[in-house]
Design an enzyme around this catalytic site. Structure first.
Site, mmCIF file in Angstrom:
data_model
loop_
_atom_site.group_PDB
_atom_site.id
_atom_site.type_symbol
_atom_site.label_atom_id
_atom_site.label_comp_id
_atom_site.label_asym_id
_atom_site.label_seq_id
_atom_site.Cartn_x
_atom_site.Cartn_y
_atom_site.Cartn_z
ATOM 1 N N HIS A 105 5.621 0.509 5.475
ATOM 2 C CA HIS A 105 4.865 1.412 4.546
ATOM 3 C C HIS A 105 4.699 2.721 4.999
ATOM 4 O O HIS A 105 4.036 3.385 4.394
ATOM 5 C CB HIS A 105 3.776 0.450 4.143
ATOM 6 C CG HIS A 105 3.155 1.077 2.848
ATOM 7 N ND1 HIS A 105 1.999 1.626 2.822
ATOM 8 C CD2 HIS A 105 3.637 0.804 1.729
ATOM 9 C CE1 HIS A 105 1.519 1.716 1.625
ATOM 10 N NE2 HIS A 105 2.566 1.468 0.818
ATOM 11 N N LYS A 107 5.050 6.733 5.855
ATOM 12 C CA LYS A 107 5.573 8.007 5.281
ATOM 13 C C LYS A 107 5.660 9.103 6.260
ATOM 14 O O LYS A 107 4.484 9.703 6.352
ATOM 15 C CB LYS A 107 4.914 8.207 4.039
ATOM 16 C CG LYS A 107 4.936 7.238 2.893
ATOM 17 C CD LYS A 107 4.097 6.278 2.828
ATOM 18 C CE LYS A 107 4.013 5.298 1.549
ATOM 19 N NZ LYS A 107 3.183 4.248 1.542
ATOM 20 N N ASP A 112 12.414 18.839 14.933
ATOM 21 C CA ASP A 112 12.325 19.593 15.953
ATOM 22 C C ASP A 112 11.513 19.161 16.895
ATOM 23 O O ASP A 112 10.908 20.089 17.665
ATOM 24 C CB ASP A 112 12.457 20.773 15.629
ATOM 25 C CG ASP A 112 13.981 21.432 15.400
ATOM 26 O OD1 ASP A 112 14.802 20.623 15.276
ATOM 27 O OD2 ASP A 112 14.102 22.536 14.921
ATOM 28 N N HIS A 278 -2.605 7.250 -5.951
ATOM 29 C CA HIS A 278 -2.068 6.779 -4.869
ATOM 30 C C HIS A 278 -2.308 6.809 -3.477
ATOM 31 O O HIS A 278 -1.772 6.621 -2.446
ATOM 32 C CB HIS A 278 -0.325 6.935 -5.219
ATOM 33 C CG HIS A 278 0.225 6.367 -4.178
ATOM 34 N ND1 HIS A 278 1.051 6.549 -3.130
ATOM 35 C CD2 HIS A 278 1.008 4.956 -4.427
ATOM 36 C CE1 HIS A 278 1.799 5.582 -2.685
ATOM 37 N NE2 HIS A 278 1.821 4.708 -3.595
ATOM 38 N N LYS A 280 -4.446 7.851 0.030
ATOM 39 C CA LYS A 280 -5.322 7.145 1.232
ATOM 40 C C LYS A 280 -5.686 8.242 2.016
ATOM 41 O O LYS A 280 -5.137 8.755 2.917
ATOM 42 C CB LYS A 280 -4.433 6.199 1.778
ATOM 43 C CG LYS A 280 -3.328 5.299 0.787
ATOM 44 C CD LYS A 280 -2.059 5.916 0.679
ATOM 45 C CE LYS A 280 -0.830 4.845 0.173
ATOM 46 N NZ LYS A 280 -1.320 4.350 -0.821
ATOM 47 N N ASP A 285 -18.423 11.579 7.942
ATOM 48 C CA ASP A 285 -18.999 13.013 8.739
ATOM 49 C C ASP A 285 -18.016 13.988 8.719
ATOM 50 O O ASP A 285 -17.384 14.290 7.617
ATOM 51 C CB ASP A 285 -19.691 12.616 9.895
ATOM 52 C CG ASP A 285 -20.863 11.655 9.645
ATOM 53 O OD1 ASP A 285 -21.497 11.639 8.562
ATOM 54 O OD2 ASP A 285 -21.383 10.942 10.670
#
Length: 368
Positions: A105, A107, A112, A278, A280, A285
């Protein structure tokens, strides 16, 4: 220390620099994605990836075997014929049974060995601006500095699990004199989640605020208790959850059944209204975590997840401003509203909760 982090708000902000980083790559491009669906966004990335191969860069791509089912055969051939090294994580096989549920899951884009992009976006047109229903709400973080080497090593593990050859490690980037501290946090699905444990520790130690943005929030009891404890000691605890516009309505209903206890403990809950949420992100703090993990039990048990943690006041202020912007266009759920909600909503929550408890009993088979 010594890292640069830039929070990118929406597809209009994160797709252009991602493509520019690929266009500028001369040595390597490493791309790991869950959701991939042929369309305008995929076409732009294929053009950039194949051009990088022609320039002499090594281009390694890992797509999830389930999440990338929407990638057409023609697009797969374009990548392979151009010389892109394409692997699929855990392709679906009938004989694997529950083993098919193990998914990548994450991404991640690394170019480089010096620039990385991490977050919750996929290569689909839903994240791009200009759609009829508006783009899905998403954020990514652009990273430069020594921590990029950790992201390259994280990709290398996924690459090996997908059957790829070992990747040579590029020299670590020099730290920036005014850079921030950052840490890669992974959840490997087969073991106790370092990522989840780290977030719970941060909630337990929060003094002023603990804000969470999540698309599919069905947390463990331990996680819910941490949120209630923080709220009872007067920490500003807020949850930004999806509204009615969601691609998984039953997951939303399963999450909503926890609202009552959280609200009674003083947790503030907001449901995002404009588009599909969508993103997350966690803010405790002056500590921020951005990535692929929804912090739900399913993700932590079955998925490979990855978040970038940042301990920096300036970055936290940027994240807080983004949260505040989204709270302003969300519906605040009050205790009074929750007590008076419709019986049909209660029924849906009960059914979704029963399904969630049943699914939670599933256990992964051992790896051979």
């Amino acid at each position: 220390m010594g890292n640069s982090f830039r929070l990118l708000d929406g597809g209009g902000e994160f797709f252009p620099p991602m493509l520019a980083a690929i266009d500028a790559a001369t040595q390597s491009v490493l791309l790991e994605m869950y959701l991939v669906h042929s369309g305008a966004v995929v076409k732009r990335f294929i053009t950039a990836l194949t051009a990088a191969v022609r320039r002499g860069a090594r281009v390694c791509v890992v797509f999830d075997g389930f999440g990338a089912l929407g990638l057409s055969g023609a697009d797969r051939r374009r990548l392979l014929e151009a010389g892109v090294e394409l692997r699929f994580f855990n392709p679906l096989r009938l004989e694997k049974r529950l083993g098919n549920l193990l998914r990548d899951h994450r991404k991640l884009l690394v170019t480089d060995g010096c620039t990385a992009f991490v977050g919750g976006a996929g290569l689909t047109d839903e994240f791009a601006p200009g759609g009829r229903r508006g783009p899905w709400r998403e954020v990514m973080v652009q990273i430069e500095g020594p921590v990029v080497a950790d992201w390259q090593r994280a990709f290398a593990r996924s690459w090996r699990r997908s059957g790829g050859e070992l990747l040579p490690e590029l020299p670590q980037c020099a730290p920036r004199p005014d850079g921030a501290a950052g840490r890669v946090s992974l959840s490997e699905a087969r073991q106790r989640s370092v990522l989840a444990n780290g977030v719970i520790r941060r909630i337990d130690s929060a003094v002023n605020r603990a804000w969470i943005m999540s698309a599919y929030f069905v947390p463990s009891r331990r996680f819910r208790k941490a949120l209630r404890r923080a709220a009872r000691r007067r920490v500003d605890v807020r949850l930004l959850m999806p509204g009615a516009r969601t691609d998984h309505p039953w997951v939303r209903q399963a999450a909503r059944r926890f609202y009552g206890k959280l609200l009674r403990s003083g947790v503030r809950i907001f449901e995002y209204q404009p588009h599909m949420l969508h993103a997350k992100m966690i803010l405790c703090d002056d500590w921020v975590s951005v990535g692929s993990s929804n912090l739900d039990r399913w993700s932590l048990r079955w998925n490979l997840e990855a978040n970038q943690e940042v301990a920096d006041e300036r970055f936290a202020d940027t994240a807080a401003a983004l949260f505040e912007q989204d709270f302003a266009v969300s519906r605040a759920i009050s205790r009074r509203y929750w007590r008076q909600r419709a019986w049909l909503d209660r029924l849906r929550e009960s059914i979704a909760g029963a399904l969630d408890r049943q699914i939670d009993r599933w256990r992964r088979p051992r790896e051979p």
